[in-house]
Design an enzyme around this catalytic site. Structure first.
Site, PDB file in Angstrom:
ATOM      1  CB  CYS A   2      99.783  47.626  44.717  1.00 33.57           C
ATOM      2  SG  CYS A   2     100.027  45.943  44.550  1.00 33.57           S
ATOM      3  NE  ARG A  27      95.913  51.871  43.118  1.00 37.21           N
ATOM      4  CZ  ARG A  27      95.739  52.520  42.058  1.00 37.21           C
ATOM      5  NH1 ARG A  27      95.140  53.411  41.727  1.00 37.21           N
ATOM      6  NH2 ARG A  27      96.616  51.786  41.260  1.00 37.21           N
ATOM      7  CD  GLU A 484      77.468  46.556  34.967  1.00 39.51           C
ATOM      8  OE1 GLU A 484      78.187  45.747  34.586  1.00 39.51           O
ATOM      9  OE2 GLU A 484      77.719  47.175  36.057  1.00 39.51           O
ATOM     10  CD  GLU A 491      81.739  43.819  40.708  1.00 37.42           C
ATOM     11  OE1 GLU A 491      82.842  43.942  40.944  1.00 37.42           O
ATOM     12  OE2 GLU A 491      80.934  44.656  40.077  1.00 37.42           O
TER      13      GLU A 491
HETATM   14  C1  F6R Z   1      83.024  45.517  37.951  1.00 33.46           C
HETATM   15  C2  F6R Z   1      84.095  46.510  37.547  1.00 33.46           C
HETATM   16  C3  F6R Z   1      85.108  46.049  36.819  1.00 33.46           C
HETATM   17  C4  F6R Z   1      85.823  47.143  35.884  1.00 33.46           C
HETATM   18  C5  F6R Z   1      86.924  46.405  34.996  1.00 33.46           C
HETATM   19  C6  F6R Z   1      87.376  47.327  34.154  1.00 33.46           C
HETATM   20  O1  F6R Z   1      82.128  46.361  38.885  1.00 33.46           O
HETATM   21  O2  F6R Z   1      84.295  47.712  38.004  1.00 33.46           O
HETATM   22  O3  F6R Z   1      84.748  44.883  36.110  1.00 33.46           O
HETATM   23  O4  F6R Z   1      84.584  47.680  34.955  1.00 33.46           O
HETATM   24  O5  F6R Z   1      87.897  46.078  36.083  1.00 33.46           O
HETATM   25  O6  F6R Z   1      88.061  48.608  34.858  1.00 33.46           O
HETATM   26  P1  F6R Z   1      88.583  49.872  34.267  1.00 33.46           P
HETATM   27  O7  F6R Z   1      87.044  50.805  33.681  1.00 33.46           O
HETATM   28  O8  F6R Z   1      88.892  50.725  35.211  1.00 33.46           O
HETATM   29  O9  F6R Z   1      89.219  49.760  33.013  1.00 33.46           O
END
Ligand code: F6R
Length: 614
Positions: A2, A27, A484, A491
């Site tokens: 959002c 987002r 990773e 994804e």
């Molecule tokens: C994968 C990715 C997500 C974020 C996860 C944590 O490419 O971006 O797995 O790493 O949602 O997000 P943050 O780091 O913002 O807490």
């Protein structure tokens, strides 16, 4: 998840709000909407799908000129992603417009109560109740901010709300509990946004909003109170990047740009962290040396890619500090009754600083008296605000949903933390620390070389575009790199991909290895002789079963070459630092494959950049 924008000022609100929503697209969302205050009326438009759909509606249904507006991109939680459930939501008279991020947990009770009192709900959302609640409160007070505060006191759960009243031109009210909201300070205009990118093209001066606070903006004022109307002290800050950092700058995808920015992200995260004598200094480290010396256990909590940065960190932190370090998915952490006390350091890693599971994990940790240090890329976000200490990564804004430069910067920050603890505890000599820092400072050049050689990886992606399943193997720090690599491919390309510790292969995963399946293998540097030999056997094992092996191996190591269908060369770096280079070709591979398949690389289906609900 959002995106929220609010604006009051002298510009056309439609343009400002739509521009803000476009910047917040990253987002993740599935519908968009806008409401403008004009001549005592609320004019609104909303549409399922991308903002282009909303723009098409706006082209047909021209909204009146206005300089007060709110807007929203919705990532569906309660109710399908259709036009009806898109925000803004209005009360029965169409006077109050509300946009919301989060989940109102007691919405069913409130909805029953409101319906019994004669209100008609038009959507399936939890949000709509707020418009009706605020309208009811306006029967008791003429002041919109008072009415919002009173409504907030009745809400449970997580919410950022931005609210406009048709009868109050030049006022927008925001409220936040658990979900993010920042204020942008302009000249004769003010802004609200889920993050600063919503208004970065107009101002770089921002104000953090705390938990349970309500902000009222007019063109010339910003007032912040708690939910009871008591004024609160706010923290203004200057955003140290500008609008160009949040633009594609000639790249097809933000992700490509962010992959290319990695040498800079690593260099900037290292910048200014040590004295000329090589002593580490971490300015934002608000824990004293004595407190750090007491630490006897470290638990890293994070989600997704950030959790894999934590997995890398575990190897380095334990090796350098001899302090036991666990890594835990933030979503699991507080539900398993972890053993925490004053000498436990909980390290929360989060690019956005807003991930709800990570936020709840640190709140739990602090309740249990553990000390919390966060590693974060977003100034003013909730997780560092609620931590005892923070190490900021300086990767710049990360817009693509899939984390790339954020990950590398997190790994660097974890190394800095490990070395700092080793320095404080006197476990490593200064020259040893300086040698590791010197090796880290060479990493940006190594990454740059891999970027320059990216074409061979892109060619490989084109060759493998038909793959239905791809495996990634690694040992030691190569294991989280494999995880990773698999996550990125899943994804972005929507292909089945799994990462394994190579040693686990014969305990099950090898059963899925068959003719032609691509298997990426991250080979540890030769310095780790034992591991190297073992992984050579693993490569032979999968190859014998028909796998197509793609081997990531350091320069000068030819032992694996006879068993590799494809070799990707990595610069020689110390073993513990290898993830900083080995991850890069895997990012390029996933990005290119997704592009080849015609997917939206920056906004993969079903995903949101920051996951602000549990
Ligand atoms: C994968 C990715 C997500 C974020 C996860 C944590 O490419 O971006 O797995 O790493 O949602 O997000 P943050 O780091 O913002 O807490």
């Amino acid at each position: 998840m959002c995106g929220i924008v609010g604006y009051v000022g002298h510009r056309p609100a439609l343009d400002v709000v739509m521009a803000g929503l476009r910047r917040l697209e990253y987002r993740g969302y599935d519908s968009g909407g806008i409401a403008l205050v004009h001549d005592g009326q609320m004019a609104s438009a909303k549409k399922a799908g991308k903002l282009a759909n909303l723009a098409a509606v706006l082209a047909e249904q021209e909204l009146p000129a206005s300089s007060t507006g709110i807007g929203h991109t919705r990532w569906a939680t309660h109710g399908a992603p259709n036009d009806r459930n898109a925000h803004p939501h209005l009360d029965d008279e169409g006077r109050i417009a509300v946009v919301h991020n989060g989940i109102i947990e007691n919405f069913a009770t409130l909805r029953d109560e409101l319906e019994r009192a004669g209100h008609e709900m038009l959507s399936e959302t939890d949000t709509e109740v707020v418009a009706h609640l605020v309208r009811d409160e306006l029967e008791k007070t003429p002041d919109l901010s008072d009415a919002v505060r009173a409504a907030c006191r009745r809400l449970e759960g997580a919410f950022t709300l931005v609210i406009a009243d048709a009868q109050r031109p030049d006022v927008v009210v925001g409220a936040r509990r658990n979900s993010p909201l920042v204020v942008g300070r302009g000249e004769g205009e003010n802004f609200l946004g889920s993050d600063v990118s919503a208004f970065i093209e107009y101002t770089r001066e921002a104000i953090e909003l705390g938990q349970d606070q309500v902000v009222t903006i007019t063109p010339g004022s910003i007032d912040v109170t708690d939910f009871h109307g008591d004024p609160v002290q706010v923290t203004p800050y200057h955003v140290d990047w500008d609008v160009s950092a949040a633009e594609k700058g000639g790249y097809d995808w933000f992700m490509l740009k962010e992959i290319d920015e990695q040498p800079q992200a690593v260099a900037d995260t290292l910048l200014g962290r040590h004295t000329p004598e090589g002593r580490l200094q971490l300015d934002e480290m608000r824990l004293s040396d004595d407190e750090l010396r007491d630490i006897d256990k470290i638990i890293v909590v994070a989600c997704g890619t950030a959790a894999y940065a934590g997995h890398v960190a575990k190897y380095a932190i334990e090796h350098w500090t001899r302090i036991p370090c666990e890594v835990e998915l933030a979503s699991e952490f507080r539900y398993r009754d972890p053993i925490l006390d004053r000498s436990t350091l909980v390290v929360a890693i989060s690019q956005s600083g807003e991930t709800m599971d990570t936020l709840q994990a640190i709140r739990y940790a602090r309740q249990q008296r553990a000390r919390v240090l966060s590693i974060c890329n977003t100034n003013g976000s909730t997780i560092p605000r609620e931590s005892d200490a923070v190490i900021y990564t300086h990767a710049g804004p990360e817009i693509a949903v899939a984390s790339t430069k954020g990950f590398l910067a997190q790994v660097v920050a974890c190394y800095l933390l490990g070395l700092y603890l080793a320095q404080i505890k006197g476990i490593k000599y200064g020259d040893e620390i300086a040698a590791i820092i010197a090796a880290l400072e060479k990493i940006p050049a190594g990454i740059q070389r891999l970027l320059d050689e990216g074409d061979q990886v892109r060619k490989l992606a084109a060759e493998l575009a038909d793959s239905r399943s791809v495996l990634f193997l690694g040992r030691h720090v190569g294991y989280p790199v494999a995880l990773e690599g698999a996550l990125k491919l899943k994804e972005l390309a929507y292909i089945h991909a799994e990462g394994f510790a190579a040693g686990e292969l014969k305990h099950g995963p090898i059963a899925v290895v068959g003719d032609g399946i691509p298997v990426f293998v991250v080979v540890p540097p030769r310095a780790r002789d034992q591991l190297q030999e073992k992984i050579v056997s693993n490569i032979q094992e999968v190859r014998a079963r028909g796998a197509r092996t793609i081997v990531l191996v350091e320069d000068g190591d030819d032992d694996v070459v006879p068993y590799a269908d494809h070799v990707i060369r990595l610069p020689q770096v110390p073993t513990l630092l290898q993830p900083l280079v080995a991850t890069v070709p895997l990012q390029i591979f996933a990005c290119e494959l997704a592009d080849q398949l015609g997917h939206d690389v920056d906004q993969p289906r079903n995903l949101a950049k920051s996951v602000t609900v549990e």
